[in-house]
Design a protein around this motif. Structure first.
Motif, PDB file in Angstrom:
ATOM      1  N   UNK A  44       0.846  -1.198   0.000  1.00  0.00           N
ATOM      2  CA  UNK A  44       0.000   0.000   0.000  1.00  0.00           C
ATOM      3  C   UNK A  44       0.876   1.240   0.000  1.00  0.00           C
ATOM      4  N   UNK A  45       0.509   2.233  -0.799  1.00  0.00           N
ATOM      5  CA  UNK A  45       1.179   3.523  -0.718  1.00  0.00           C
ATOM      6  C   UNK A  45       0.621   4.252   0.505  1.00  0.00           C
ATOM      7  N   UNK A  46       1.499   4.561   1.451  1.00  0.00           N
ATOM      8  CA  UNK A  46       1.057   5.247   2.667  1.00  0.00           C
ATOM      9  C   UNK A  46       1.069   6.748   2.413  1.00  0.00           C
ATOM     10  N   UNK A  62      -1.272   3.517   8.525  1.00  0.00           N
ATOM     11  CA  UNK A  62      -2.484   4.072   7.903  1.00  0.00           C
ATOM     12  C   UNK A  62      -2.154   5.351   7.133  1.00  0.00           C
ATOM     13  N   UNK A  63      -1.396   6.196   7.743  1.00  0.00           N
ATOM     14  CA  UNK A  63      -0.968   7.459   7.137  1.00  0.00           C
ATOM     15  C   UNK A  63       0.339   7.913   7.780  1.00  0.00           C
ATOM     16  N   UNK A  64       1.001   8.842   7.091  1.00  0.00           N
ATOM     17  CA  UNK A  64       2.023   9.642   7.754  1.00  0.00           C
ATOM     18  C   UNK A  64       1.317  10.920   8.178  1.00  0.00           C
ATOM     19  N   UNK A  65       1.114  11.098   9.482  1.00  0.00           N
ATOM     20  CA  UNK A  65       0.399  12.264   9.979  1.00  0.00           C
ATOM     21  C   UNK A  65       1.382  13.417  10.150  1.00  0.00           C
ATOM     22  N   UNK A  66       1.181  14.473   9.354  1.00  0.00           N
ATOM     23  CA  UNK A  66       2.113  15.611   9.404  1.00  0.00           C
ATOM     24  C   UNK A  66       1.365  16.922   9.663  1.00  0.00           C
ATOM     25  N   UNK A  67       2.095  17.899  10.199  1.00  0.00           N
ATOM     26  CA  UNK A  67       1.525  19.226  10.435  1.00  0.00           C
ATOM     27  C   UNK A  67       1.336  19.939   9.093  1.00  0.00           C
ATOM     28  N   UNK A  91      -3.992  15.642   1.572  1.00  0.00           N
ATOM     29  CA  UNK A  91      -3.504  14.271   1.451  1.00  0.00           C
ATOM     30  C   UNK A  91      -2.506  14.230   0.292  1.00  0.00           C
ATOM     31  N   UNK A  92      -1.442  13.434   0.410  1.00  0.00           N
ATOM     32  CA  UNK A  92      -0.470  13.345  -0.679  1.00  0.00           C
ATOM     33  C   UNK A  92       0.281  12.026  -0.656  1.00  0.00           C
ATOM     34  N   UNK A  93       0.772  11.596  -1.834  1.00  0.00           N
ATOM     35  CA  UNK A  93       1.540  10.346  -1.951  1.00  0.00           C
ATOM     36  C   UNK A  93       3.010  10.640  -2.203  1.00  0.00           C
ATOM     37  N   UNK A 107       4.319  -4.060  -6.897  1.00  0.00           N
ATOM     38  CA  UNK A 107       3.142  -3.280  -7.271  1.00  0.00           C
ATOM     39  C   UNK A 107       2.677  -2.451  -6.082  1.00  0.00           C
ATOM     40  N   UNK A 108       2.221  -1.243  -6.369  1.00  0.00           N
ATOM     41  CA  UNK A 108       1.797  -0.327  -5.311  1.00  0.00           C
ATOM     42  C   UNK A 108       0.326   0.028  -5.490  1.00  0.00           C
ATOM     43  N   UNK A 109      -0.439  -0.126  -4.418  1.00  0.00           N
ATOM     44  CA  UNK A 109      -1.868   0.149  -4.413  1.00  0.00           C
ATOM     45  C   UNK A 109      -2.132   1.537  -3.817  1.00  0.00           C
ATOM     46  N   UNK A 110      -2.990   2.309  -4.489  1.00  0.00           N
ATOM     47  CA  UNK A 110      -3.331   3.644  -4.023  1.00  0.00           C
ATOM     48  C   UNK A 110      -4.820   3.732  -3.709  1.00  0.00           C
TER      49      UNK A 110
END
Lengths: 221, 221
Positions: A44-46, A62-67, A91-93, A107-110
């Protein structure tokens, strides 16, 4: 089902990017989890996000939580393959892990919306396989949102408003599924993945395989 | 495996043409039979040929067996979607049943070589899905030809000579499989078919489905 990766080991083919888009509640998160659990070649692409962590979510999984300020820096430094505002948050990849995966044959899932898909397609071209999941009806979509129990009625009302807007972009995708039941929908996604892996241009190793195959034929005849 | 045609009844989508090409003995005939037996939406394109009927073959099922003169008339009258000489005989695919199938949402399977595939691609464009099946080795290919027991050693020697020439066209195909075992290869062909049926542009009925889906949403919310 037979092992569809058998005749093309992951390390020997080019990886691919697969995006599942749908309105919230149409099933993409469940299908994503089922796919990740059943296919070792998919990761999964986080995404990075400025929204607060929800109960049960884990940083980096689940995510990278950033300010908000850090998110803006990442945009400025070109660290995203795609990014978009959703509701009041961003949100960003991150793109570094994406390019590494393609090279390594992973393979990467988005799990991103139409805005992110447009940007990712512009950036990655044919490496991206775009799948849109439609709900069988709007009534069923709302039922699933209530069933999920994670959102207030106000949030659900908002999601239903956005659903029509998200669905309006269905024709920008390569494949379109109607999620009448999760098992059929998962099987369809798995078939799309299996087929895309078999595309000739993704199997660069076949050039040398065929050269050796034909060159060897006189000895073997 | 889940029913991959469930969310897109055959009558509602555009049919497709799928060609399986490979050197004789690589398994395309066996896989074609297994596919036809397991998928009611696929029918075989019955080729016309000038070669003599073999023991066990049935007119109209295996081939339309025609005299050389009649074959030339069919060429002249433009009745073939593709035709080609193979060995000392001619083979061709009548085009009337092909166009009817596409319109009715039925899929047509072709067991033709690279020459026929080139012509069919030129005539049918994106309606044609091209799959090339490679043998794991030339030695295995020859072993299968002997095992089949239908050809003399002289004929097999000729087929092995032609195999390298046939294989040299592998890069003209959309998908490439290596047939290490029949079950995996069949599963791969089934996945390609399932995925191609889910391509957005083949599901014209979704345009009205989505229109009604979104238009209906205010009432259902």
């Amino acid at each position: 089902m037979a092992d569809l990766t058998r005749s093309q080991p992951a390390r020997r083919r080019r990886g691919l990017l697969i995006v599942l888009s749908s309105p919230s509640g149409a099933g993409k998160s469940t299908i994503s989890r089922m796919l990740l659990d059943s296919d070792p070649h998919v990761t999964m692409s986080v995404s990075a996000t400025t929204r607060p962590m929800r109960p049960g979510e884990v940083e980096g999984r689940d995510y990278h939580f950033v300010e908000p300020g850090e998110f803006q820096r990442m945009i400025a430094d070109g660290e995203f393959a795609e990014w978009a505002p959703v509701f009041d948050h961003h949100y960003g990849s991150p793109q570094a892990p994406i390019k590494a995966a393609l090279k390594d044959g992973r393979d990467v899932l988005f799990d991103i919306d139409w805005q992110g898909t447009q940007q990712l397609h512009a950036a990655m071209g044919e490496d991206l396989v775009r799948v849109f999941i439609l709900p069988p009806s709007m009534g069923e979509l709302e039922r699933r949102l209530h069933e999920r129990g994670t959102d207030s009625d106000a949030v659900i009302a908002g999601r239903m408003q956005r659903a029509a807007a998200e669905i309006s972009h269905w024709a920008e995708y390569d494949y379109v599924l109607v999620n009448e039941d999760m098992d059929s929908c998962l099987a369809e996604v798995r078939s799309i993945l299996a087929a895309e892996r078999l595309k000739r241009w993704r199997q660069a190793h076949l050039v040398s395989f065929v050269r050796d195959l034909v060159a060897g034929s006189p000895q073997q005849i």
